[in-house]
Design a protein around this motif. Structure first.
Motif, PDB file in Angstrom:
ATOM      1  N   VAL A   1      -7.911   2.561  40.265  1.00  0.00           N
ATOM      2  CA  VAL A   1      -7.723   3.800  41.031  1.00  0.00           C
ATOM      3  C   VAL A   1      -6.315   3.828  41.640  1.00  0.00           C
ATOM      4  N   ALA A   2      -5.877   2.690  42.178  1.00  0.00           N
ATOM      5  CA  ALA A   2      -4.521   2.610  42.740  1.00  0.00           C
ATOM      6  C   ALA A   2      -3.483   2.885  41.660  1.00  0.00           C
ATOM      7  N   GLY A   3      -3.695   2.342  40.469  1.00  0.00           N
ATOM      8  CA  GLY A   3      -2.791   2.598  39.343  1.00  0.00           C
ATOM      9  C   GLY A   3      -2.787   4.059  38.943  1.00  0.00           C
ATOM     10  N   PHE A   4      -3.967   4.679  38.948  1.00  0.00           N
ATOM     11  CA  PHE A   4      -4.079   6.101  38.639  1.00  0.00           C
ATOM     12  C   PHE A   4      -3.267   6.921  39.644  1.00  0.00           C
ATOM     13  N   GLN A   5      -3.424   6.591  40.920  1.00  0.00           N
ATOM     14  CA  GLN A   5      -2.718   7.333  41.973  1.00  0.00           C
ATOM     15  C   GLN A   5      -1.207   7.136  41.882  1.00  0.00           C
ATOM     16  N   THR A   6      -0.764   5.924  41.605  1.00  0.00           N
ATOM     17  CA  THR A   6       0.665   5.642  41.459  1.00  0.00           C
ATOM     18  C   THR A   6       1.240   6.440  40.289  1.00  0.00           C
ATOM     19  N   ALA A   7       0.518   6.459  39.183  1.00  0.00           N
ATOM     20  CA  ALA A   7       0.974   7.217  38.014  1.00  0.00           C
ATOM     21  C   ALA A   7       1.011   8.711  38.328  1.00  0.00           C
ATOM     22  N   GLU A   8      -0.015   9.201  38.985  1.00  0.00           N
ATOM     23  CA  GLU A   8      -0.084  10.637  39.302  1.00  0.00           C
ATOM     24  C   GLU A   8       1.083  11.076  40.181  1.00  0.00           C
ATOM     25  N   VAL A   9       1.425  10.259  41.182  1.00  0.00           N
ATOM     26  CA  VAL A   9       2.559  10.567  42.062  1.00  0.00           C
ATOM     27  C   VAL A   9       3.853  10.638  41.246  1.00  0.00           C
ATOM     28  N   SER A  10       3.916   9.846  40.181  1.00  0.00           N
ATOM     29  CA  SER A  10       5.097   9.823  39.311  1.00  0.00           C
ATOM     30  C   SER A  10       5.052  10.919  38.245  1.00  0.00           C
ATOM     31  N   GLY A  11       3.982  11.703  38.246  1.00  0.00           N
ATOM     32  CA  GLY A  11       3.858  12.766  37.257  1.00  0.00           C
ATOM     33  C   GLY A  11       3.394  12.286  35.898  1.00  0.00           C
ATOM     34  N   VAL A  12       2.751  11.133  35.853  1.00  0.00           N
ATOM     35  CA  VAL A  12       2.285  10.550  34.596  1.00  0.00           C
ATOM     36  C   VAL A  12       0.758  10.473  34.621  1.00  0.00           C
TER      37      VAL A  12
ATOM     38  N   ARG B   1     -18.591  -1.554  26.936  1.00  0.00           N
ATOM     39  CA  ARG B   1     -19.822  -0.984  27.483  1.00  0.00           C
ATOM     40  C   ARG B   1     -19.963  -1.329  28.966  1.00  0.00           C
ATOM     41  N   PHE B   2     -19.559  -2.534  29.348  1.00  0.00           N
ATOM     42  CA  PHE B   2     -19.648  -2.939  30.756  1.00  0.00           C
ATOM     43  C   PHE B   2     -18.718  -2.094  31.623  1.00  0.00           C
ATOM     44  N   VAL B   3     -17.479  -1.924  31.193  1.00  0.00           N
ATOM     45  CA  VAL B   3     -16.513  -1.126  31.958  1.00  0.00           C
ATOM     46  C   VAL B   3     -16.994   0.320  32.046  1.00  0.00           C
ATOM     47  N   HIS B   4     -17.463   0.861  30.921  1.00  0.00           N
ATOM     48  CA  HIS B   4     -17.961   2.236  30.908  1.00  0.00           C
ATOM     49  C   HIS B   4     -19.080   2.397  31.941  1.00  0.00           C
ATOM     50  N   ARG B   5     -19.990   1.459  31.947  1.00  0.00           N
ATOM     51  CA  ARG B   5     -21.127   1.523  32.901  1.00  0.00           C
ATOM     52  C   ARG B   5     -20.619   1.472  34.337  1.00  0.00           C
ATOM     53  N   GLN B   6     -19.680   0.594  34.634  1.00  0.00           N
ATOM     54  CA  GLN B   6     -19.153   0.479  36.001  1.00  0.00           C
ATOM     55  C   GLN B   6     -18.454   1.769  36.428  1.00  0.00           C
ATOM     56  N   LEU B   7     -17.677   2.365  35.542  1.00  0.00           N
ATOM     57  CA  LEU B   7     -17.003   3.626  35.872  1.00  0.00           C
ATOM     58  C   LEU B   7     -18.015   4.751  36.052  1.00  0.00           C
ATOM     59  N   TRP B   8     -19.065   4.747  35.249  1.00  0.00           N
ATOM     60  CA  TRP B   8     -20.101   5.766  35.367  1.00  0.00           C
ATOM     61  C   TRP B   8     -20.860   5.616  36.687  1.00  0.00           C
ATOM     62  N   VAL B   9     -21.275   4.393  37.016  1.00  0.00           N
ATOM     63  CA  VAL B   9     -22.037   4.128  38.240  1.00  0.00           C
ATOM     64  C   VAL B   9     -21.232   4.498  39.490  1.00  0.00           C
TER      65      VAL B   9
ATOM     66  N   GLY C   1     -18.992   6.781  39.661  1.00  0.00           N
ATOM     67  CA  GLY C   1     -18.618   8.184  39.639  1.00  0.00           C
ATOM     68  C   GLY C   1     -17.155   8.417  39.284  1.00  0.00           C
ATOM     69  N   LEU C   2     -16.507   7.419  38.710  1.00  0.00           N
ATOM     70  CA  LEU C   2     -15.078   7.504  38.398  1.00  0.00           C
ATOM     71  C   LEU C   2     -14.775   7.760  36.927  1.00  0.00           C
ATOM     72  N   LEU C   3     -15.782   7.894  36.114  1.00  0.00           N
ATOM     73  CA  LEU C   3     -15.565   8.065  34.679  1.00  0.00           C
ATOM     74  C   LEU C   3     -14.699   9.294  34.396  1.00  0.00           C
ATOM     75  N   GLY C   4     -14.980  10.400  35.067  1.00  0.00           N
ATOM     76  CA  GLY C   4     -14.219  11.630  34.860  1.00  0.00           C
ATOM     77  C   GLY C   4     -12.768  11.513  35.283  1.00  0.00           C
ATOM     78  N   LEU C   5     -12.512  10.739  36.333  1.00  0.00           N
ATOM     79  CA  LEU C   5     -11.145  10.541  36.812  1.00  0.00           C
ATOM     80  C   LEU C   5     -10.256   9.977  35.715  1.00  0.00           C
ATOM     81  N   PHE C   6     -10.818   9.107  34.901  1.00  0.00           N
ATOM     82  CA  PHE C   6     -10.057   8.415  33.861  1.00  0.00           C
ATOM     83  C   PHE C   6     -10.210   9.060  32.484  1.00  0.00           C
ATOM     84  N   GLY C   7     -10.600  10.337  32.441  1.00  0.00           N
ATOM     85  CA  GLY C   7     -10.654  11.062  31.179  1.00  0.00           C
ATOM     86  C   GLY C   7     -11.999  11.052  30.485  1.00  0.00           C
TER      87      GLY C   7
END
Length: 119
Positions: A66-77, A86-94, A96-102
């Motif tokens: 999330v911190a990386g996402f925010q840093t990139a967003e501030v930079s316009g990236v 499957r494990f990462v997907h489940r963690q992002l889904w649980v 509620g951050l799956l949508g944030l990352f596309g």
């Protein structure tokens, strides 16, 4: 298990960051640093965090993403997650951050890169 990170340039000025291993309290900073390093060298059109080879991620690892996402967003990236295990997907889904990352579909190692119907 340790964490290794490979960075590569894809077509169209896209930078791929591909961690391998476990992203946890001991290694999460490496993900943040990899994103910051890419942004310090220039402004790619997009950063893709390929999570196919990540076997575990805890709350500190999610926080680093999330911190990386925010840093990139501030930079316009735009920072997107691609091919989450499957494990990462489940963690992002649980969390509620799956949508944030596309909203990426999970990577199924046993079926190549195809997504199974109903998965």
């Amino acid at each position: 298990m340790s964490l290794s990170i490979v960075k590569s340039v894809l077509s169209g000025g896209v930078i791929q960051i591909a961690p391998r291993g476990e992203i946890d309290v001991d290694t999460a900073y490496e993900v943040r640093e990899a994103i910051a390093e890419v942004l310090a060298k220039g402004r790619p059109s997009r950063i893709e965090l390929n999570m196919r080879l990540v076997t575990f991620i805890d709350s500190v690892g999610i926080s680093a993403m999330v911190a990386g996402f925010q840093t990139a967003e501030v930079s316009g990236v735009k920072l997107l997650v691609t091919e989450p295990s499957r494990f990462v997907h489940r963690q992002l889904w649980v969390t509620g951050l799956l949508g944030l990352f596309g909203a990426p579909e999970p990577y199924f190692a046993d079926s190549g890169s195809e997504v199974l119907p109903g998965a």
